[in-house]
Design a protein around this motif. Structure first.
Motif, short mmCIF file in Angstrom:
data_model
loop_
_atom_site.label_atom_id
_atom_site.label_comp_id
_atom_site.label_asym_id
_atom_site.label_seq_id
_atom_site.Cartn_x
_atom_site.Cartn_y
_atom_site.Cartn_z
N MET A 107 -2.56 -19.32 10.73
CA MET A 107 -3.33 -18.15 9.91
C MET A 107 -3.44 -18.12 8.53
O MET A 107 -2.50 -18.34 7.69
N LEU A 108 -4.63 -17.90 8.00
CA LEU A 108 -4.78 -18.12 6.62
C LEU A 108 -5.11 -16.53 6.42
O LEU A 108 -5.72 -15.60 6.87
N LEU A 109 -4.07 -15.79 5.35
CA LEU A 109 -3.79 -14.58 5.33
C LEU A 109 -4.70 -13.97 4.01
O LEU A 109 -4.11 -14.54 2.87
N TRP A 110 -5.25 -13.00 4.08
CA TRP A 110 -5.72 -12.34 2.92
C TRP A 110 -4.51 -11.69 2.33
O TRP A 110 -3.73 -11.29 3.13
N ASP A 111 -4.45 -11.45 1.04
CA ASP A 111 -3.43 -10.65 0.19
C ASP A 111 -3.59 -9.26 0.09
O ASP A 111 -4.26 -8.84 -1.05
N GLY A 112 -3.37 -8.54 1.04
CA GLY A 112 -3.66 -6.90 0.97
C GLY A 112 -2.32 -6.17 1.60
O GLY A 112 -1.64 -6.83 2.25
N ALA A 113 -2.29 -5.03 1.41
CA ALA A 113 -1.19 -4.23 1.85
C ALA A 113 -1.37 -2.75 1.62
O ALA A 113 -2.24 -2.35 1.04
N CYS A 114 -0.83 -2.25 2.65
CA CYS A 114 -0.86 -0.64 2.81
C CYS A 114 0.02 -0.07 1.76
O CYS A 114 1.25 -0.24 1.64
N VAL A 115 -0.60 1.20 0.82
CA VAL A 115 0.33 1.53 -0.04
C VAL A 115 1.44 2.47 0.44
O VAL A 115 2.45 2.80 -0.21
N VAL A 116 1.68 2.97 1.67
CA VAL A 116 2.46 3.53 2.18
C VAL A 116 3.61 2.44 2.87
O VAL A 116 4.72 2.47 2.42
N HIS A 117 3.15 1.57 3.65
CA HIS A 117 4.15 0.66 4.31
C HIS A 117 4.81 -0.36 3.43
O HIS A 117 5.85 -0.75 3.56
N GLU A 118 4.12 -0.70 2.48
CA GLU A 118 4.76 -1.75 1.59
C GLU A 118 5.84 -1.35 0.64
O GLU A 118 6.81 -1.90 0.09
N GLU A 119 6.00 0.02 0.77
CA GLU A 119 6.97 0.73 -0.30
C GLU A 119 8.20 0.82 0.51
O GLU A 119 9.37 1.08 -0.23
N PHE A 120 8.38 0.63 1.97
CA PHE A 120 9.61 0.56 2.68
C PHE A 120 10.51 -0.61 2.26
O PHE A 120 10.00 -1.68 2.28
N LYS A 121 11.81 -0.57 1.83
CA LYS A 121 12.52 -1.52 1.43
C LYS A 121 13.82 -1.54 2.22
O LYS A 121 14.40 -0.63 2.63
N ALA A 122 14.09 -3.01 2.31
CA ALA A 122 15.24 -3.26 3.26
C ALA A 122 16.65 -2.67 2.94
O ALA A 122 17.29 -1.84 3.59
N GLN A 123 16.71 -2.56 1.59
CA GLN A 123 18.01 -1.98 1.04
C GLN A 123 18.31 -0.49 1.45
O GLN A 123 19.30 0.18 1.66
N GLY A 124 17.12 0.35 1.13
CA GLY A 124 16.99 1.65 1.60
C GLY A 124 17.49 2.07 2.96
O GLY A 124 17.98 2.88 3.22
N ILE A 125 16.79 1.08 3.81
CA ILE A 125 17.07 1.38 5.17
C ILE A 125 18.57 1.03 5.65
O ILE A 125 19.22 1.83 6.63
N GLU A 126 19.08 -0.08 5.21
CA GLU A 126 20.38 -0.52 5.28
C GLU A 126 21.14 0.75 4.93
O GLU A 126 22.19 1.05 5.43
N ARG A 127 21.01 1.11 3.69
CA ARG A 127 21.80 2.43 3.26
C ARG A 127 21.95 3.84 4.37
O ARG A 127 22.75 4.41 4.52
N MET A 128 20.46 3.97 4.78
CA MET A 128 20.44 4.98 5.71
C MET A 128 21.09 4.72 7.11
O MET A 128 21.62 5.56 7.58
#
Length: 351
Positions: A200-221
């Protein structure tokens, strides 16, 4: 060996295409809420209109869809409902590409939105002319675009997919030996590539909501709620997906809350889905996954700013005229209809 590449030009900053959230609607008393909903319901009936609302819209909009005989769902389900309803007017509470999709599938119906200003970062981040140039450089690849794209980009595609069928569709194409050109969400594309092994050749795009979720925040939660299951939408970054107990589309995550035994869920997608999750599981607890990481400035706070623009007052104004009507060029519509129909036929065959 899977080859996965990232191409395309993203906006210089997400802030450049992100708009402020619509002010949250004032909390209404029970009586005022019922009166406002009744007024909107009466106006839909007078117009002969049906309301189709996305899971990410305001709970009040979702409630109106329920009581007025409309529909709540993800973009694939919305597309199906809009095409099948007998109503002459379809009001799409969501973002612009959803309204365009409804019009493409139902050209003889009037398609309105509460506001045409409700955009999508994935759509805006994939300009049709730039995408056409990429396609021209890779004529050997089958073009698969996410539903979160404009009609002009869909018209260039072989297939359109939603997150609920992306893995199955790409697995099907991969089994036939096809290489994929994917746009626009890089995180969903990478997830699909990992799941299927497709080239797969991927375009470089992202959702402004979902890209903001961070692993460290979820680990702390998780440290605070160790018994909670983590639910993640595949538009999220790969480190966040790695922490998930279940990855899926909005509809798949909603179903997971009913199927899984846990009583607590940390949910990494737009918080608009909490309305249906809580409705389906009144005795379970749903926790909003943190966004933006440690010390960063939250831009969306787990809620799409454009989805937030779908308010009852805007809806009632749109029903009074055609200022918020979706129109699609007939020739463009014919071309965009081909990959959309393929998606719907593929999804129907899987039932």
């Amino acid at each position: 060996m899977t080859a996965s590449y990232q191409v395309g030009t993203r906006p210089e900053s997400i802030e450049a295409i992100c708009v402020p959230a619509h002010p949250q609607q004032d909390v209404l008393s029970g009586e005022a809420r019922r009166a406002q909903l009744q007024q909107a319901q009466d106006q839909l009936a007078r117009r002969g209109a049906v309301l189709v609302a996305h899971y990410y819209t305001d709970p009040l909009m979702q409630e109106l869809a329920e009581i007025s005989g409309g529909f709540i769902g993800d973009s694939l389900e919305m597309a199906r409902f809009g095409a099948e309803t007998e109503a002459s007017t379809v009001v799409v509470a969501g973002v612009r590409f959803m309204g365009e999709t409804a019009k493409i599938l139902s050209p003889n119906k009037t398609v309105l939105m509460p506001t045409l200003a409700a955009e999508c970062s994935l759509d805006l981040g994939c300009p049709p002319d730039e995408f056409a140039a990429l396609r021209a450089r890779h004529p050997d690849r089958t073009v698969v675009v996410y539903a979160n794209t404009s009609a002009a980009v869909k018209a260039q595609a072989d297939w359109v997919v939603t997150s609920s069928i992306a893995v199955d569709l790409v697995a099907h194409l991969h089994a036939q030996g096809e290489k994929i050109l994917w746009a626009p969400d890089q995180h969903l594309g990478r997830y699909v590539a990992d799941q299927t092994g497709a080239d797969m050749l991927l375009w470089d795009g992202a959702c402004v909501v979902h890209e903001e979720f961070k692993a460290q925040g979820i680990e702390r939660m998780k440290a605070v709620y160790p018994e909670a299951a983590v639910l993640v939408h595949p538009e999220s970054p790969k480190p966040v997906l790695a922490l998930a107990d279940r990855v899926g589309s909005t509809t798949q995550l909603l179903k997971a809350t009913q199927d899984m035994p846990q009583q607590q869920f940390i949910v990494a997608t737009d918080r608009g889905i909490f309305y249906k999750m809580q409705q389906a599981n009144p005795h379970k607890t749903f926790i909003e996954a943190p966004t933006a990481g440690n010390g960063a400035t939250c831009r969306s706070c787990a809620h799409c700013p454009w989805m937030a623009m779908n308010q009852l007052d805007a809806l009632m104004q749109s029903l009074q005229g055609d200022q918020q009507e979706i129109r699609v060029d007939p020739e463009l519509r014919e071309r965009a209809l081909v990959p959309l129909r393929r998606m719907l036929d593929f999804a129907a065959a899987r039932k």
